[in-house]
Structure formats: C-alpha cells, structure tokens
Design a protein around this motif. Structure first.
Motif, PDB file in Angstrom:
ATOM      1  N   LYS A  97      11.010 -50.993  54.952  1.00 33.56           N
ATOM      2  CA  LYS A  97      12.128 -50.785  55.869  1.00 33.56           C
ATOM      3  C   LYS A  97      12.553 -52.122  56.470  1.00 33.56           C
ATOM      4  N   VAL A 127      17.438 -50.555  57.981  1.00 32.52           N
ATOM      5  CA  VAL A 127      17.207 -50.029  59.330  1.00 32.52           C
ATOM      6  C   VAL A 127      18.357 -50.498  60.207  1.00 32.52           C
ATOM      7  N   TYR A 158      20.100 -50.879  63.932  1.00 30.15           N
ATOM      8  CA  TYR A 158      19.755 -50.952  65.354  1.00 30.15           C
ATOM      9  C   TYR A 158      20.856 -51.734  66.050  1.00 30.15           C
ATOM     10  N   LEU A 170      11.888 -52.579  65.879  1.00 25.76           N
ATOM     11  CA  LEU A 170      10.593 -51.892  65.791  1.00 25.76           C
ATOM     12  C   LEU A 170      10.727 -50.412  66.161  1.00 25.76           C
ATOM     13  N   ALA A 171      11.535 -50.131  67.170  1.00 25.76           N
ATOM     14  CA  ALA A 171      11.721 -48.750  67.623  1.00 25.76           C
ATOM     15  C   ALA A 171      12.362 -47.890  66.540  1.00 25.76           C
ATOM     16  N   GLU A 172      13.129 -48.524  65.653  1.00 23.02           N
ATOM     17  CA  GLU A 172      13.770 -47.796  64.554  1.00 23.02           C
ATOM     18  C   GLU A 172      12.905 -47.774  63.297  1.00 23.02           C
ATOM     19  N   GLY A 173      11.679 -48.287  63.403  1.00 23.32           N
ATOM     20  CA  GLY A 173      10.727 -48.196  62.297  1.00 23.32           C
ATOM     21  C   GLY A 173      10.718 -49.345  61.317  1.00 23.32           C
ATOM     22  N   ASP A 227       9.816 -52.521  59.178  1.00 22.89           N
ATOM     23  CA  ASP A 227       8.624 -53.256  58.736  1.00 22.89           C
ATOM     24  C   ASP A 227       8.843 -54.756  58.867  1.00 22.89           C
ATOM     25  N   LYS A 278       1.997 -53.805  51.929  1.00 17.68           N
ATOM     26  CA  LYS A 278       2.749 -52.554  51.765  1.00 17.68           C
ATOM     27  C   LYS A 278       3.394 -52.500  50.389  1.00 17.68           C
TER      28      LYS A 278
END
Length: 302
Positions: free
Chosen positions: A156, A195, A197, A228-231, A233, A298
C-alpha cells in the motif's frame, strides 16, 4: 518519439548528487532497465530551488535559461527527477516563452548574459519534463506494466506529490494539479495499491525547515500520520527535498510530535525499479534513515 528511442538531456540536480545519492543511483538503474537514454548535463548549474528570485528574478531566469539552453543544444527535452527543479526550471521556461511573444527585449537581455559567458542562447525550443511525466506520457503506463517482473501486490503506497510539481507552472498538461492521479496510476500498473490521504498534494514543510523548524516538522508529521491512518506501508515521492523532510528528518519529526512513525519513504524511481526486479542494493535502499526492510519483507525480496 516512441518509447523505444527515448532520449533526454538529464538534469540530476544537486540533492540527488549529495544527500540523496540513492535517487541518482535508482534513476540510472530504472532508465537503463527501460531502455531510456539519459545524456547528463554535466555543466548544468543548481536551479536555485526558488531562492534566486528572492534576490533577483533576472538571476533565476538567466541561470535556468542556461540550463535549458544546454538541453536545446542537444535538441532534447530536459529531464529532471526533482519536483523542485521541475517547478523552478519549468516555470522559467514558461515565463521566457511568454516573454518571447510579449517582451522580447527581456529574453535578449537574458541571452546577453549567456553570450558573455560563452553559452548558447535560450531559444524556447524544448520542454522541461519530470521523470514521472516522461514515464506516464512518453514511455506509457502499459509499457511499464509489460516490464514488471515482480508484481508489488499487497503493498500500500501513499503518494506524496508535494507542491512544486503540481502548482509551480500555470500549464499542467499531464495531470490534474488539484486531483492528480499520475503516481497512483503507476502504482496500479506495477501491482501496488494506492492510498489516498489529505496531505498528498500539500507542502512537506521543507521550505520552512531553516527558519521555522518546529512548524516544518509538524507539517511532515501530520502528513505521515495521515498516510499511516489510511494503512500505508510506505510513502513514495518524486521530490528529493520532500524525501529529506519525510525520511531523513523523520526521527526529529517524531520527537517534535511525540509519536513514533517509522514509515518508509521511497523515491518513485526506487519503487518502479523494484517491480522490474532490480535488486535493492542497486537502488540504494540501505541509505534511507527509516528502514525499508519492512517493505522488502512484505514483498518477499529481503
């Protein structure tokens, strides 16, 4: 110009040859893998990152007219991988092209200074293009997708465009300056998940860092926390100055905001190069302040 014979006059800028050498390294690796030829402008000068005009607009225009003229002498577009360089040099090019029609005496004045230094005159015959838009508009998203050997599925990525790339020039032919999608389209092409934001198109805070450090770090911290709040990486940026504030200074940012972040920040060229199977060591990923190991793990690369 087809993707098979792309050539550019390469303006690496200062930061990629100093504090962010991994950007220079990864740009070379990426373009070689894609078959893009870069003719480096060894005699180019620093664009000034917007500071020259604080003393003299004529100074900024003359220095960067010379940079553009170096590319024109090769009959090639000028390519940069720095959003700040793109914003400054691109805006100078835009301004001088307009002056050729509305105030030719000013262009003559600029070229007079270049002539005194034995430099070629500015002609307004080429364009200034960031690596991102060279890949999207010239090489093509589909061609990049065909080159992928390591799909980045599951990763992400939060794009951080910054401000210079999007809003320094009045004309934005390759993307929407308010709702850009070029980087997200690249992410999708290489298998990563974009992602979204709030802060992805805002200033990183770097221009404030020398005189309002706390405010600068608060800005960077806000953007990182939102991603980070939206996930996310990782963050991915097309600007080495943004990279400095978001990665190199992230430990200092953490102290100012009182929170641990640990969000890796990649250069755009590094991310794309990973999808082409280029080894991390070849991309300088070990140079980052915030470890990139979580990303590599990952992806099953580490």
């Amino acid at each position: 110009m087809s993707f098979q014979n792309l050539r550019y006059a390469y303006f690496p800028g200062c930061v990629a040859q100093g504090a962010c050498k991994e950007l220079y390294q990864s740009t070379q690796a990426l373009t070689q893998a894609l078959g893009i030829e870069l003719v480096e402008l060894k005699k180019a000068a620093c664009c000034g990152s917007g500071t020259y005009k604080e003393d003299s607009q004529l100074l900024e225009d003359t220095v960067n007219a010379r940079n553009i003229a170096l590319a024109e002498s090769l009959n090639l577009p000028l390519l940069t991988h720095c959003s700040t360089c793109q914003g400054v040099i691109g805006h100078v090019d835009e301004r001088l092209k307009q002056a050729q029609q509305q105030n030719p005496a000013y262009v003559t004045q600029v070229n007079g200074f270049l002539q005194k230094e034995g430099c070629s005159p500015y002609q307004g015959s080429t364009e200034v293009k960031h690596l991102l838009y060279a890949l999207v508009a010239d090489y093509g998203i589909e061609e990049i997708q065909r080159k992928v050997t390591k799909n980045l599925q599951g990763l992400k990525c939060a794009a951080f465009y910054g401000c210079y790339l999007l809003r320094a020039q009045s004309s934005m032919p390759y993307d929407d300056p308010i709702r850009p999608e070029a980087m997200e389209n690249v992410f999708r092409a290489i298998g990563a998940t974009p992602v979204y934001y709030r802060g992805r198109t805002q200033c990183c805070g770097w221009p404030l860092a020398s005189y309002a450090t706390t405010e600068s770090f608060k800005m960077a911290g806000m953007h990182i926390q939102e991603a980070l709040a939206e996930g996310a990486d990782c963050m991915v940026t097309p600007c080495p100055l943004c990279h400095l504030n978001l990665d190199s200074r992230q430990p200092e940012v953490e102290k100012v905001i009182g929170k641990q972040l640990k969000l890796p920040v990649l250069h755009l060229s590094q991310l794309i190069a990973l999808s082409l199977g280029i080894p991390p060591k070849q991309l300088g990923l070990e140079r980052h302040i915030v470890s990139t190991k979580p990303i590599l793990e990952k992806l099953g690369i580490a």
